[in-house]
Design an enzyme around this catalytic site. Sequence first.
Site, PDB file in Angstrom:
ATOM      1  N   PRO A 148      38.124  48.395  43.952  1.00  0.00           N
ATOM      2  CA  PRO A 148      38.701  47.510  42.941  1.00  0.00           C
ATOM      3  C   PRO A 148      39.252  46.243  43.594  1.00  0.00           C
ATOM      4  O   PRO A 148      40.042  46.311  44.526  1.00  0.00           O
ATOM      5  CB  PRO A 148      39.827  48.358  42.339  1.00  0.00           C
ATOM      6  CG  PRO A 148      39.394  49.768  42.586  1.00  0.00           C
ATOM      7  CD  PRO A 148      38.713  49.742  43.911  1.00  0.00           C
ATOM      8  N   GLU A 149      38.785  45.085  43.114  1.00  0.00           N
ATOM      9  CA  GLU A 149      39.229  43.816  43.672  1.00  0.00           C
ATOM     10  C   GLU A 149      40.303  43.212  42.765  1.00  0.00           C
ATOM     11  O   GLU A 149      40.740  43.835  41.797  1.00  0.00           O
ATOM     12  CB  GLU A 149      38.027  42.874  43.814  1.00  0.00           C
ATOM     13  CG  GLU A 149      36.908  43.429  44.676  1.00  0.00           C
ATOM     14  CD  GLU A 149      37.249  43.468  46.161  1.00  0.00           C
ATOM     15  OE1 GLU A 149      38.351  43.024  46.544  1.00  0.00           O
ATOM     16  OE2 GLU A 149      36.413  43.972  46.933  1.00  0.00           O
ATOM     17  N   ARG A 155      38.521  59.357  46.754  1.00  0.00           N
ATOM     18  CA  ARG A 155      38.485  59.281  48.223  1.00  0.00           C
ATOM     19  C   ARG A 155      39.870  59.355  48.865  1.00  0.00           C
ATOM     20  O   ARG A 155      39.989  59.434  50.075  1.00  0.00           O
ATOM     21  CB  ARG A 155      37.792  57.987  48.657  1.00  0.00           C
ATOM     22  CG  ARG A 155      36.354  57.881  48.170  1.00  0.00           C
ATOM     23  CD  ARG A 155      35.685  56.670  48.778  1.00  0.00           C
ATOM     24  NE  ARG A 155      34.351  56.471  48.259  1.00  0.00           N
ATOM     25  CZ  ARG A 155      33.516  55.521  48.684  1.00  0.00           C
ATOM     26  NH1 ARG A 155      33.897  54.687  49.641  1.00  0.00           N
ATOM     27  NH2 ARG A 155      32.316  55.391  48.163  1.00  0.00           N
TER      28      ARG A 155
END
Length: 275
Positions: A2-3, A109
């Site tokens: 996610p940016e 993750r």
Amino acid sequence: MPELPEVETTRRGIATVIQGKIVRQFLVHEPRLRWPVPVSLPKWIEGQTVQSCERRGKYLLLHFEQGVQIIHLGMSGSLRRVALDEDRRKHDHAEWIFDEARFLLHDPRRFGAILWHAHSDGPLENHPLLRTLGVEPFDPLFTPEYLHRHLQGRRIVIKQALLSGKIVVGVGNIYASESLFLAGIHPELPAGEVSLHRCEKLHAAVLSTLQSALDSGGSTLRDYVNASGEPGAYFDIHANVYERAGKPCSRCTQPIKRIVQGQRATYYCSRCQRR
């Protein structure tokens, strides 16, 4: 990962719901994230009011009377609103429960983070995760002149200079490729060789690319979802080069090329982005 547009979209989605509301419960189901979630964090925020919900770079910042909760979504995480009685999914590692709302941090993750910065520890901007960050892209301080000045003397390539986050935050791998395409700049051009004229084009391209992503609710890459659990639509609409290797350029029909820079994929048009 996610940016900035995805994180800002998430922030906007939760801010209107939780700002001014009391955290009734904060539950940690898996404390082993990128850094261990502080054991005492639930007692520090339970019963406390969220004073504001802000963002710095890719970090969400929940402000409380005694400190700030720092949240990072990691490589593939999301923070979504769910029904008060909805079952947790696998990889839902933490939840914030309010009187009429409940949010879950989903992080397959476990590269994300939930940390705490007490006001007694000093100014928030001095936190190790925040103090080296560059200017925000929509801050008036970010100008073509600022960009050109901070690129001078740098031998690294322009793509890596953008990714570092030390000049301007939020221009991650995806949006760097798109911005460089719009500006007509080769991703392997040394940063110090980017002229002021080209910085003017790159500055405009960065703002245009990030604004388009914000308007579209972020990307649909990987499994990103916003605070409502919905995917973004940026790349369904706007992608010019990213993940388009071998496909014709939208401007000149030359096949888009893919290279690897710093272990990250870069996409560009060799005709529209000459060295």
